[in-house]
Motif scaffolding. Sequence first.
Motif, PDB file in Angstrom:
ATOM      1  N   ALA A 751       0.851  -1.182   0.000  1.00  0.00           N
ATOM      2  CA  ALA A 751       0.000   0.000   0.000  1.00  0.00           C
ATOM      3  C   ALA A 751       0.893   1.239   0.000  1.00  0.00           C
ATOM      4  O   ALA A 751       2.067   1.182   0.351  1.00  0.00           O
ATOM      5  CB  ALA A 751      -0.917  -0.008   1.217  1.00  0.00           C
ATOM      6  N   TYR A 835      -5.516   2.665  -4.435  1.00  0.00           N
ATOM      7  CA  TYR A 835      -5.052   3.219  -3.165  1.00  0.00           C
ATOM      8  C   TYR A 835      -5.782   4.490  -2.743  1.00  0.00           C
ATOM      9  O   TYR A 835      -5.347   5.160  -1.814  1.00  0.00           O
ATOM     10  CB  TYR A 835      -3.545   3.513  -3.251  1.00  0.00           C
ATOM     11  N   SER A 842      -8.210  -1.736   0.510  1.00  0.00           N
ATOM     12  CA  SER A 842      -7.431  -1.424   1.713  1.00  0.00           C
ATOM     13  C   SER A 842      -6.815  -2.687   2.287  1.00  0.00           C
ATOM     14  O   SER A 842      -7.379  -3.782   2.184  1.00  0.00           O
ATOM     15  CB  SER A 842      -8.340  -0.775   2.762  1.00  0.00           C
TER      16      SER A 842
END
Length: 887
Positions: A751, A835, A842
């Motif tokens: 992430a 993102y 997530s």
Amino acid sequence: MYCGRRETKESPPPEILSCFDLLKMQQSLAAFFNLLLITQDLDVTATTMEQDGLLSQKLMSQTSRLRDGNMWLNPEGEQWTSLTKIESSPCYLLTVRVIRARNIHQADVLSQTDCYVRLWLPTASNEKFQTKAVKNCKDPVWNETFYFRIQSQVKNVLELALYDKDIITQDDHLFTVYFDIAKLSLGEEVFMHFKCDSQRQEELEVGFALDNISGPPETIITNGVLVARKICCLEVQVVEKKKKKKKKEKKSLSKKEFSFRVQGSYEGTQDIMLGSNLVFSSSSPAKFHYARYKQPTLDVTLPGKKRPPSLHSRVYGTGSPNMELHSIPSGENMILVEDKRFDLYAKAEDCPDHLDVRLGFDLCMQEQDFLCKRRNYVAPALKKVLQLQQDLLDHETPVVAIMTTGGGMRSLTALYGSLRGLKKLGVLDCAMYLTGLSGTTWTMSNLYRDADWSQKDLDKQISEARKHMTKCKINSLSLEYLKYYKKQLCQRKREGRRTSFIDLWGLVLESLLHDGKDNHRLSDQQRAIDRGQNPLPIYTAVNVKNNYSTLDFKEWVEFTPYEVGLQKYGVFVRTEDFGSEFFMGRLMKKVPESRICFLEGMWSSLFSFNVLYIWNLSHSSEDFWHRWTRDQIDNIEEEPLLPLKPHELQTRLFTPPGPLSNALRGALTDRLCISQDHNFLRGFQMHNDYLENPRFSRWKDTVLDTFPNQLTQSDEFLSLVDTGFFINTSVMPLLKPERKVDVILHLNYSAGSQIQALDQTCKYCSEQGILFPRVDVSEEDRKKLKECYLFDGAETPGAPVLLFFPLINDTFQKYKAPGQKRSESEMEDGQVDLYGCCSPYSTYSIQYTEKAFDRLVQLSEYNILNNEDLIMQALHTAVARKRQMKK
């Protein structure tokens, strides 16, 4: 006796779930687990029944090891590598004379210091010894002598701790001097002045002498980093005597308790009940495994007696006897107590020299055999994809590895797409290794249930994963599942494991990703690689320590279907034996192998964070906190200045922190919860030259590496966490020189920043001297990354070729396949928000819609297929280098 005995007679002292929904689930699970802790007492304790079961198990025989092909260390040495050897090494007599201290600052407010010195040499004795306390004196004089029997090939670091004795409060710890015995020369006596504080002119004066000792040299096993020493097995047997009954006779030994204790042994203390229905015989003795070199004492507390205050006295008859074990003749029964009601016998024997762990830095025989078999798949696959005219010879076949990063369900899903893309290009058949951490381990463990998964298309596996990713997850907290979790946790406790919230997390993962109980184990994956038909899977974790941040202390741990080990120390155990109890390399208690869901929980233990980790997420470093979280260690001057030897450690001074610093350090470094497994390094000692060993030095990166008494071999448990708590990468096992990896396909699913973990890896490898290609990405590219980057490592000879695939949505927005533009009606399918703040991907999302799942799989597959040219270029480069190297 030469084990810390001193001349004085005194004894030493004794639908899609939001992040909010996930948080609620975590809180519910935590509350449930706390209830289990209270009601079930999940902390592992060694009950007498468990010990009886332990003692009834036999150590694996050498014959069976040879038959199974898993015998790593042979007592005769035929199968040992050149890096692991058995040798005879002399022991020496170390004499330590604590003479005096000067100008010791006042620790108490109302009085002068009452100083004493505590000595600890854990490589020679289980006990800590101390001088008498000199009252109200800043210049105390002791003149007390202590003796230790030390092994010359072991790194012996003596700790001299100065304390101020207090009657009411805990004794004040003023400082500790760490002195490496390797500084001493044989046959010489020196008097050392340790300058502990130059401003206050504090000084500690100690005399040392190192002499030969009578007796044969000791047989040790070593790989140049760890040393395994001789251990013995003590059997203690009680036999009740038969006698005629009398009317007024007192009660016999019915339900009377014997207590046996060998300090420092594997078993520690055994309390055994002897009654009218239980009479000891030769088939049920109490056993203790102990290190012979520490020359411990057997402490026996007889029925109706209290444990004696000293372990050094020897009392016979009806009292409580203590026997120094070196005095028991090997292999002979010796009567300790003769009583009208019972006889007490003891017998000590040497344990076999062969180990149940593998000491060595090379690849295990099973992995070497796998590589030979896998090459039969890889060589023709490379010839086909590269369109070569001739077959590749063994030395021309590059080792290709697929490396993944973590990212929860996002990484689980994206990896399926990446692998399907590599399969369509024919590159999957070219790979030797597949490594993973965190969420990608869930994909890997699912794939390797099918013994031929890489030989098929992946549509069936992806369809199965899609079913579980899109199902409702709230059922995982149903009453039925909670009862199941409780039952499984209690079962692990009965097996002798230390359970934690991480085990509960593993069970929740099982319910999220499977239908019902999953009995799959890591060792079962051997079936998927026994013919070389799939890449070898490697799962990663890091070992950490309490009171230390991950940046200060972490050690790489790798898991394969064959073995689990720490490359830093060169020690490995069979995968089936991971979690079992070991002592000095010998298997003491076989614990059933864990189901893989519990390993998945540990590999992805997102709950093992601390405050410093959270700080580090938002700041470039944790240097600001180092004054609170690091030990105050200083090099100190010493007189005389002894000749410097390459392997010796500098003399250092440790100054204990104050109460405020201790409290703050604990608040910053304590982890919410952590997975702990029995430490298979337990009992080993560090080799005298371990710091000079190039294999140890490659991974030497912790603040404790120069403190051998505090390294992992001294811990009872390994504390394992998700590798992402240090760097979100599983590349380290591939950088092991023995694996000779030529090409790495770096599949990134992180992430946030897509290149941060790669930058961190480059920095780490540079600091450690590990060959890794230089990553050169322009600032413009960093703002808008491409789908693939090729780093050929030309500027770093010997480094692998690196293909870096960030998880981005670039040309996929306009193309549904390489060269095939999307129609207007298909443009929506290309809008994958990876993102953004409203992204369904997530790291903490545990449920996807069918559309979200399909789009992520298609995107990751497309990014592979759209960069076929770069992949082929990397493979061509690797083949050319292999051919050039042979020339």
